[in-house]
Design a protein around this motif. Structure first.
Motif, PDB file in Angstrom:
ATOM      1  N   ALA A   1      -7.126   4.045 -21.295  1.00 50.66           N
ATOM      2  CA  ALA A   1      -7.232   5.190 -22.200  1.00 50.66           C
ATOM      3  C   ALA A   1      -7.343   6.503 -21.436  1.00 50.66           C
ATOM      4  O   ALA A   1      -7.029   7.568 -21.974  1.00 50.66           O
ATOM      5  N   GLY A   2      -7.763   6.436 -20.186  1.00 50.04           N
ATOM      6  CA  GLY A   2      -7.935   7.648 -19.389  1.00 50.04           C
ATOM      7  C   GLY A   2      -6.628   8.104 -18.766  1.00 50.04           C
ATOM      8  O   GLY A   2      -5.540   7.736 -19.216  1.00 50.04           O
ATOM      9  N   SER A   3      -6.762   8.913 -17.738  1.00 53.23           N
ATOM     10  CA  SER A   3      -5.571   9.394 -17.043  1.00 53.23           C
ATOM     11  C   SER A   3      -5.757   9.148 -15.552  1.00 53.23           C
ATOM     12  O   SER A   3      -6.808   8.697 -15.106  1.00 53.23           O
ATOM     13  N   GLY A   4      -4.736   9.442 -14.784  1.00 55.28           N
ATOM     14  CA  GLY A   4      -4.832   9.301 -13.340  1.00 55.28           C
ATOM     15  C   GLY A   4      -4.687   7.858 -12.876  1.00 55.28           C
ATOM     16  O   GLY A   4      -4.381   6.949 -13.649  1.00 55.28           O
ATOM     17  N   LEU A   5      -4.948   7.674 -11.579  1.00 46.96           N
ATOM     18  CA  LEU A   5      -4.758   6.366 -10.940  1.00 46.96           C
ATOM     19  C   LEU A   5      -6.090   5.620 -10.840  1.00 46.96           C
ATOM     20  O   LEU A   5      -7.079   6.176 -10.360  1.00 46.96           O
ATOM     21  N   HIS A   6      -6.085   4.378 -11.296  1.00 45.98           N
ATOM     22  CA  HIS A   6      -7.292   3.552 -11.286  1.00 45.98           C
ATOM     23  C   HIS A   6      -6.999   2.212 -10.615  1.00 45.98           C
ATOM     24  O   HIS A   6      -5.886   1.708 -10.685  1.00 45.98           O
ATOM     25  N   TYR A   7      -8.036   1.651 -10.010  1.00 40.87           N
ATOM     26  CA  TYR A   7      -7.973   0.272  -9.519  1.00 40.87           C
ATOM     27  C   TYR A   7      -9.123  -0.497 -10.131  1.00 40.87           C
ATOM     28  O   TYR A   7     -10.272  -0.053 -10.069  1.00 40.87           O
ATOM     29  N   VAL A   8      -8.811  -1.628 -10.731  1.00 48.26           N
ATOM     30  CA  VAL A   8      -9.836  -2.490 -11.322  1.00 48.26           C
ATOM     31  C   VAL A   8      -9.836  -3.792 -10.538  1.00 48.26           C
ATOM     32  O   VAL A   8      -8.824  -4.482 -10.447  1.00 48.26           O
ATOM     33  N   ARG A   9     -11.000  -4.091  -9.939  1.00 53.05           N
ATOM     34  CA  ARG A   9     -11.114  -5.257  -9.061  1.00 53.05           C
ATOM     35  C   ARG A   9     -11.768  -6.384  -9.848  1.00 53.05           C
ATOM     36  O   ARG A   9     -12.958  -6.321 -10.173  1.00 53.05           O
TER      37      ARG A   9
ATOM     38  N   LEU B   1      -9.311   0.641   1.646  1.00 53.20           N
ATOM     39  CA  LEU B   1      -7.945   1.134   1.803  1.00 53.20           C
ATOM     40  C   LEU B   1      -7.588   2.094   0.672  1.00 53.20           C
ATOM     41  O   LEU B   1      -7.082   3.198   0.903  1.00 53.20           O
ATOM     42  N   LEU B   2      -7.873   1.693  -0.551  1.00 50.15           N
ATOM     43  CA  LEU B   2      -7.545   2.563  -1.693  1.00 50.15           C
ATOM     44  C   LEU B   2      -8.380   3.839  -1.678  1.00 50.15           C
ATOM     45  O   LEU B   2      -7.963   4.874  -2.201  1.00 50.15           O
ATOM     46  N   ASP B   3      -9.553   3.751  -1.058  1.00 49.33           N
ATOM     47  CA  ASP B   3     -10.449   4.907  -1.005  1.00 49.33           C
ATOM     48  C   ASP B   3      -9.877   6.029  -0.129  1.00 49.33           C
ATOM     49  O   ASP B   3     -10.405   7.131  -0.106  1.00 49.33           O
ATOM     50  N   THR B   4      -8.782   5.750   0.572  1.00 49.22           N
ATOM     51  CA  THR B   4      -8.122   6.810   1.343  1.00 49.22           C
ATOM     52  C   THR B   4      -7.263   7.700   0.447  1.00 49.22           C
ATOM     53  O   THR B   4      -6.774   8.733   0.897  1.00 49.22           O
ATOM     54  N   LEU B   5      -7.067   7.303  -0.809  1.00 53.51           N
ATOM     55  CA  LEU B   5      -6.190   8.067  -1.699  1.00 53.51           C
ATOM     56  C   LEU B   5      -6.984   9.107  -2.477  1.00 53.51           C
ATOM     57  O   LEU B   5      -8.050   8.800  -3.021  1.00 53.51           O
TER      58      LEU B   5
ATOM     59  N   PHE C   1       0.813  -1.227   0.000  1.00 52.92           N
ATOM     60  CA  PHE C   1       0.000   0.000   0.000  1.00 52.92           C
ATOM     61  C   PHE C   1       0.843   1.273   0.000  1.00 52.92           C
ATOM     62  O   PHE C   1       0.512   2.259  -0.659  1.00 52.92           O
ATOM     63  N   GLU C   2       1.949   1.292   0.742  1.00 50.59           N
ATOM     64  CA  GLU C   2       2.740   2.534   0.749  1.00 50.59           C
ATOM     65  C   GLU C   2       3.303   2.844  -0.637  1.00 50.59           C
ATOM     66  O   GLU C   2       3.451   4.007  -1.017  1.00 50.59           O
ATOM     67  N   GLN C   3       3.599   1.785  -1.401  1.00 55.14           N
ATOM     68  CA  GLN C   3       4.080   2.019  -2.764  1.00 55.14           C
ATOM     69  C   GLN C   3       2.972   2.644  -3.622  1.00 55.14           C
ATOM     70  O   GLN C   3       3.254   3.481  -4.476  1.00 55.14           O
ATOM     71  N   VAL C   4       1.729   2.228  -3.388  1.00 53.25           N
ATOM     72  CA  VAL C   4       0.625   2.843  -4.131  1.00 53.25           C
ATOM     73  C   VAL C   4       0.463   4.295  -3.693  1.00 53.25           C
ATOM     74  O   VAL C   4       0.323   5.211  -4.515  1.00 53.25           O
TER      75      VAL C   4
ATOM     76  N   ALA D   1       0.334   7.959  -6.003  1.00 55.47           N
ATOM     77  CA  ALA D   1      -0.470   9.113  -5.596  1.00 55.47           C
ATOM     78  C   ALA D   1       0.403  10.324  -5.233  1.00 55.47           C
ATOM     79  O   ALA D   1       0.170  11.430  -5.726  1.00 55.47           O
ATOM     80  N   HIS D   2       1.403  10.118  -4.409  1.00 50.28           N
ATOM     81  CA  HIS D   2       2.223  11.257  -3.978  1.00 50.28           C
ATOM     82  C   HIS D   2       3.109  11.793  -5.112  1.00 50.28           C
ATOM     83  O   HIS D   2       3.291  13.006  -5.245  1.00 50.28           O
ATOM     84  N   GLN D   3       3.632  10.887  -5.947  1.00 51.27           N
ATOM     85  CA  GLN D   3       4.395  11.387  -7.103  1.00 51.27           C
ATOM     86  C   GLN D   3       3.457  12.106  -8.076  1.00 51.27           C
ATOM     87  O   GLN D   3       3.894  12.890  -8.908  1.00 51.27           O
ATOM     88  N   ASP D   4       2.158  11.780  -7.979  1.00 53.53           N
ATOM     89  CA  ASP D   4       1.154  12.311  -8.900  1.00 53.53           C
ATOM     90  C   ASP D   4       1.373  11.809 -10.324  1.00 53.53           C
ATOM     91  O   ASP D   4       1.403  12.581 -11.269  1.00 53.53           O
ATOM     92  N   VAL D   5       1.562  10.487 -10.429  1.00 56.71           N
ATOM     93  CA  VAL D   5       1.578   9.854 -11.745  1.00 56.71           C
ATOM     94  C   VAL D   5       0.435   8.834 -11.800  1.00 56.71           C
ATOM     95  O   VAL D   5      -0.043   8.368 -10.770  1.00 56.71           O
ATOM     96  N   GLY D   6       0.014   8.530 -13.014  1.00 56.38           N
ATOM     97  CA  GLY D   6      -1.138   7.659 -13.190  1.00 56.38           C
ATOM     98  C   GLY D   6      -0.755   6.240 -13.552  1.00 56.38           C
ATOM     99  O   GLY D   6       0.382   5.954 -13.948  1.00 56.38           O
ATOM    100  N   GLY D   7      -1.725   5.370 -13.422  1.00 55.21           N
ATOM    101  CA  GLY D   7      -1.536   3.978 -13.799  1.00 55.21           C
ATOM    102  C   GLY D   7      -2.811   3.219 -13.500  1.00 55.21           C
ATOM    103  O   GLY D   7      -3.743   3.756 -12.891  1.00 55.21           O
ATOM    104  N   VAL D   8      -2.849   1.975 -13.948  1.00 58.90           N
ATOM    105  CA  VAL D   8      -4.036   1.149 -13.755  1.00 58.90           C
ATOM    106  C   VAL D   8      -3.648  -0.108 -12.971  1.00 58.90           C
ATOM    107  O   VAL D   8      -2.952  -0.980 -13.486  1.00 58.90           O
TER     108      VAL D   8
END
Lengths: 298, 220
Positions: free
Chosen positions: A150-158, A123-127, A83-86, A91-98
């Motif tokens: 195709a979008g931007s920002g950070l996403h989680y797909v469950r 847990l992810l909802d704290t970001l 989680f700290e890596q996420v 989040a803190h670096q402000d880069v996106g990914g899926v």
């Protein structure tokens, strides 16, 4: 219908093939589905071995060079172990990914607690700003993953085994109205819709559905509201989205029943279906909870 | 007193980490004055070299070097750590021009750098990625995940410089260089105060494997 985890691998491979700004990082898990694309694109498909902290930060490091990373392993190791890596890498670096987590709350019912992550969404909802998705079947998994990449920002797909029969279009931040009624509003998020539809048969309620956990469609909930009774049904920790209901209805006196996975650890094995039932998330369990919640005051 | 140290003296209030700051000063000066292909005009250039200060503690020397090189005004230094200052006691890439990663929590810079080296290679960009870690920072297991993969994937764009001020608990003499060497890294240990030796070690880019430079600075 195709298994959702096979689908995510197929879709991820196709995205790598068709767009050279997409990279895929994994940690052994699902490798059996990824060998071919890895052999074709070894620079953009990387197995880091059993190294989940590294998995997430390699994804973030790829994003720092402008690539769009898909980062995949079991949800428990992806979200909870790393989680700290996420939090910091993305989040803190402000880069996106899926981030794509497999297994959810109880796909691996026989494997026990180590392989179960009912708390991943909470847990992810704290970001700040993260988009959270819970596709309801393989078809939605394909659509959600394509949309997130195709979008931007950070996403989680469950991605989980439990599936709804029908697929709905991916409309982030907008509920689908499955059924309109005059009474309570039942919000089904992700692969609980079939159970919700069965449990609400014969009741004069509205049923909303979405595969998008965040952003939460506050306007859609307000617009759908008949009687001021809301039932949330989520296949992860109960109440995870309750704060959004409270916020959406802050000026409306209302009652909320938040159904989901218990916080207590169920030290049981068996099948996912048995765990769904144990947490009251099968049609019979949801129907029982609705009956009690919606019973007219004596 | 050099320009950089006089700039450092403008920053007060983080005495806990001042030893950490001075231990990195010589390495940072050599990197920015003699080794890295970076400049304030090229902070968004895809072909620039990347420097990741993984050990985000005591960034006074880092800020002083960046200010001296013109990445941001020297006038920012005096207010550092204040509510309105972009300069925190750990650096933030989103606030400070020239800062490539936001650091502070130990054990993140090297794993990020492995991803960055992979991303540059995938895009055919020949830039180097240099990561500064502390000897005690190597206590964090995440580094060991990263250094194993970096060698396995032959990431020769990657250089780690370990500033060894002997601050690790449970240190074993010679372990750092040996640890990297065992995994297949090109490894050297040099006097971390000698600018010419540092330049020679840091300018070297090995072929087919990542490089580590252990810069011994002695305990302060």
């Amino acid at each position: 219908m195709r298994d959702a985890r096979r689908q995510l691998a197929a879709t991820a491979a196709d995205l790598v093939e068709s767009d050279d700004s997409v990279a895929l990082v994994y940690a052994e898990i699902s490798g059996q589905y990824l060998r071919e694309v890895e052999a074709r694109h070894p620079d953009r498909v990387v197995n880091v071995g059993i190294r989940e902290q590294l998995l997430v930060n390699v994804g973030a490091g790829l994003a720092l060079t402008g690539l769009r990373p898909i980062v995949h392993t079991f949800g428990s190791f992806l979200v909870e172990r790393a989680f700290e890596q996420v939090k910091l890498g993305f989040a803190h670096q402000d880069v996106g990914g899926v981030l794509v987590g497999a297994g959810g709350s109880f796909d691996m019912s026989g494997a026990g607690r180590t392989h179960q992550s009912p708390g991943d969404v909470a847990l992810l909802d704290t970001l700040p700003g993260i988009s959270l998705h819970a596709p309801g079947n393989a078809v939605e998994t394909d659509m959600v993953l394509r949309s997130a990449v195709a979008g931007s920002g950070l996403h989680y797909v469950r991605v989980v085994g439990q599936a709804n029969a029908c697929a709905f279009a991916v409309t982030p931040g907008t509920f689908h109205v499955v059924r309109r009624g005059a009474g309570a509003t039942v919000v089904a998020i992700g692969p609980v819709l079939d159970a919700v539809v069965a449990a609400t048969a014969g009741r004069d309620v509205t049923v909303l559905y979405t595969s998008t956990v965040r952003p939460f469609d506050a306007c859609g909930l307000r617009a759908a509201l008949g009687s001021p009774d809301v039932v949330l049904v989520e296949p992860w920790l109960a109440g995870t989205s309750a704060r959004h209901v409270a916020d959406a209805l802050r000026d409306v006196p209302h009652r909320l029943l938040a159904l989901g996975v218990d916080r207590a650890e169920h030290r049981r094995y068996g099948t996912p279906e048995q765990h769904v039932a144990a947490h009251g998330l099968d049609a019979a369990g949801i129907a029982r909870s609705l009956e009690e919640f919606l019973r007219p005051a004596a | 007193m050099s320009t950089t140290t006089s700039l450092m003296s403008l920053m007060t209030g983080d005495e806990k980490h001042s030893a950490a700051a001075t231990s990195t000063l010589d390495v940072l000066r050599v990197l920015y004055e003699r080794v890295l292909d970076v400049s304030p005009e090229r902070v968004a250039d895809a072909d620039r070299d990347r420097f990741y200060l993984s050990k985000g503690h005591g960034p006074m020397a880092y800020y002083a070097v960046l200010a001296e090189r013109g990445f941001f005004p020297e006038s920012w230094l005096a207010g550092w750590g204040g509510y309105d200052s972009p300069l925190g006691h750990h650096p933030d890439r989103n606030l400070v021009p020239g800062v490539e990663i936001s650091s502070g929590s130990l054990g993140h810079g090297l794993p990020l750098a492995v991803g960055t080296a992979l991303g540059l290679r995938a895009q055919g960009i020949g830039s180097r990625v240099v990561v500064l870690v502390g000897d005690a920072e190597l206590d964090e297991g995440s580094n060991h995940e990263a250094l194993e993969l970096a060698a396995a994937l032959e990431l020769d764009a990657l250089t780690v410089v370990v500033v060894d001020n002997r601050s690790a608990s449970y240190a074993v003499e010679g372990r750092i260089e040996q640890r990297f060497r065992t995994e297949g890294w090109h490894a050297v240990t040099v006097d971390g105060r000698d600018h010419d030796l540092l330049e020679k070690a840091l300018a070297h880019r090995a072929v087919g494997c990542p490089s580590v430079v252990v810069a011994e600075v002695g305990r302060r």
